[in-house]
Design an enzyme around this catalytic site. Sequence first.
Site, PDB file in Angstrom:
ATOM      1  N   LEU A 229       0.840  -1.093   0.113  1.00  0.00           N
ATOM      2  CA  LEU A 229       0.128  -0.063   0.147  1.00  0.00           C
ATOM      3  C   LEU A 229       0.995   1.255  -0.068  1.00  0.00           C
ATOM      4  CD1 LEU A 229      -2.738   1.340   0.038  1.00  0.00           C
ATOM      5  CD2 LEU A 229      -2.682   1.425   2.579  1.00  0.00           C
ATOM      6  N   TYR A 230       1.975   1.223   0.741  1.00  0.00           N
ATOM      7  CA  TYR A 230       2.939   2.456   0.720  1.00  0.00           C
ATOM      8  C   TYR A 230       3.547   2.546  -0.809  1.00  0.00           C
ATOM      9  CZ  TYR A 230       7.433   4.791   1.140  1.00  0.00           C
ATOM     10  OH  TYR A 230       8.334   5.537   1.221  1.00  0.00           O
ATOM     11  N   ALA A 231       3.712   1.706  -1.538  1.00  0.00           N
ATOM     12  CA  ALA A 231       4.213   1.733  -2.671  1.00  0.00           C
ATOM     13  C   ALA A 231       3.124   2.525  -3.700  1.00  0.00           C
ATOM     14  CB  ALA A 231       4.509   0.458  -3.382  1.00  0.00           C
ATOM     15  N   THR A 233       0.542   4.332  -2.965  1.00  0.00           N
ATOM     16  CA  THR A 233       0.479   5.770  -2.490  1.00  0.00           C
ATOM     17  C   THR A 233       1.592   6.692  -2.998  1.00  0.00           C
ATOM     18  OG1 THR A 233       1.644   5.797  -0.243  1.00  0.00           O
ATOM     19  CG2 THR A 233      -0.835   5.086  -0.152  1.00  0.00           C
ATOM     20  N   LYS A 234       2.729   6.062  -2.966  1.00  0.00           N
ATOM     21  CA  LYS A 234       3.581   7.086  -3.523  1.00  0.00           C
ATOM     22  C   LYS A 234       3.296   6.746  -5.228  1.00  0.00           C
ATOM     23  CE  LYS A 234       6.082   8.378  -0.430  1.00  0.00           C
ATOM     24  NZ  LYS A 234       6.388   9.744  -0.099  1.00  0.00           N
TER      25      LYS A 234
END
Length: 420
Positions: A229-231, A233-234
């Site tokens: 999810l971090y990736a 969002t980026k």
Amino acid sequence: MVDKPMSNHRTRFPFSINKLLFWSLISLVVIVFFFVGSPPSTTATTTSSSSHSRRLLRGGPQWQTSVIRSSTPSNPKGLRVLVTGAAGFVGSHVSVALKRRGDGVVGIDNFNRYYDPSLKRSRADLLTREGVFIVEGDINDSSLLKSLFKLVKFTHVMHLAAQAGVRYAMKNPSSYIHSNIAGFVNLLEACKSVNPQPAIVWASSSSVYGLNSKVPFSEKDRTDQPASLYAATKKAGEEIAHTYNHIYGLSITGLRFFTVYGPWGRPDMAYFFFTKDILKGKHIQIFEGAEHRSVARDFTYIDDIVKGCLGALDTAEKSTGSGGKKSGPAQLRVYNLGNTSPVPVGKLVSILEKLLKVHAKKKVMAMPRNGDVPFTHADISLAKKEIGYKPTTDLEKGLKKFVTWYLDYYSTQSGKKDSK
């Protein structure tokens, strides 16, 4: 200082991103904005006098004076830079570097509790001694951003505030939407509405390459297979940057950082908690990929990252909009900032054992499905050509500096506790 070749490179982000993922993220942002309401307070209590003043004087005459003084360059040709996430790892280093070369710097940070806030407070105290004023607040606070832009005509924004970490997204996914998407949009809204508009440099991530198997990773490679999810969002941030550049004429440069490490680093990073656990005699987990392949990272020393950030700021062209209206095409760029020398995690541990003079208790295990990827490797040829980026610190040299800082910092902290 990095040379200043003016770059007209414009990166066109491919629109091959998975539509379901992208629109799901956007829908979630809408929910956050309209149903959640004001962002939750993540401010920790503290007895530090500097942080006390950051809270109590907000908006008052003394607060305004501190912001204006901190934003005033000592160099007549200096920049006026708003640094978000200024009490963070990269943010604190970039803020100090800018201030020391004569630029005006104002920081903003919400001091959240993702990791020990006392480390952030210590970084903030260091910045205070360097003459950098940090506003304690959230980038989702529109009124705060408007106040800052009303007080100061910032020439640049260095956007480093973000919810970091790959694995934490499985525990608290909403924090990534709140900071990395909603917060970024809120900042861009503030930037596009002022006159003159600042140029923006922001931290994307090497995580956007996701499940890409082609190495080294190039800015031209596909980024529509996020593994976390971090990736995601980026990646969404990069698409949002494209939109604000296209509609409002904001000059925007994205920097894809590759596994940054060094003094004052983040406790959630492997090199940091490995050091802590090795010294305490605890077992450390070393992950391996499929078929027992080594997990490797393109570890990049903080000083090299800072040079890349300054190079991007120095080559950023002016935004072309005014008060939310675009007058012409604006610069849009994205660069990899890595070391180009992937190192197996096992070798990282061996170097730490040598520097700490302690044998690590290792437990090798298969990499879990938590969003991590088996390797990263940066192609930095574009950054080298256009912003003068050239990393010079190998892993052993960088870790030596980190270990020296770690032992000094935590022995000092321990001494403070013993004296109470």
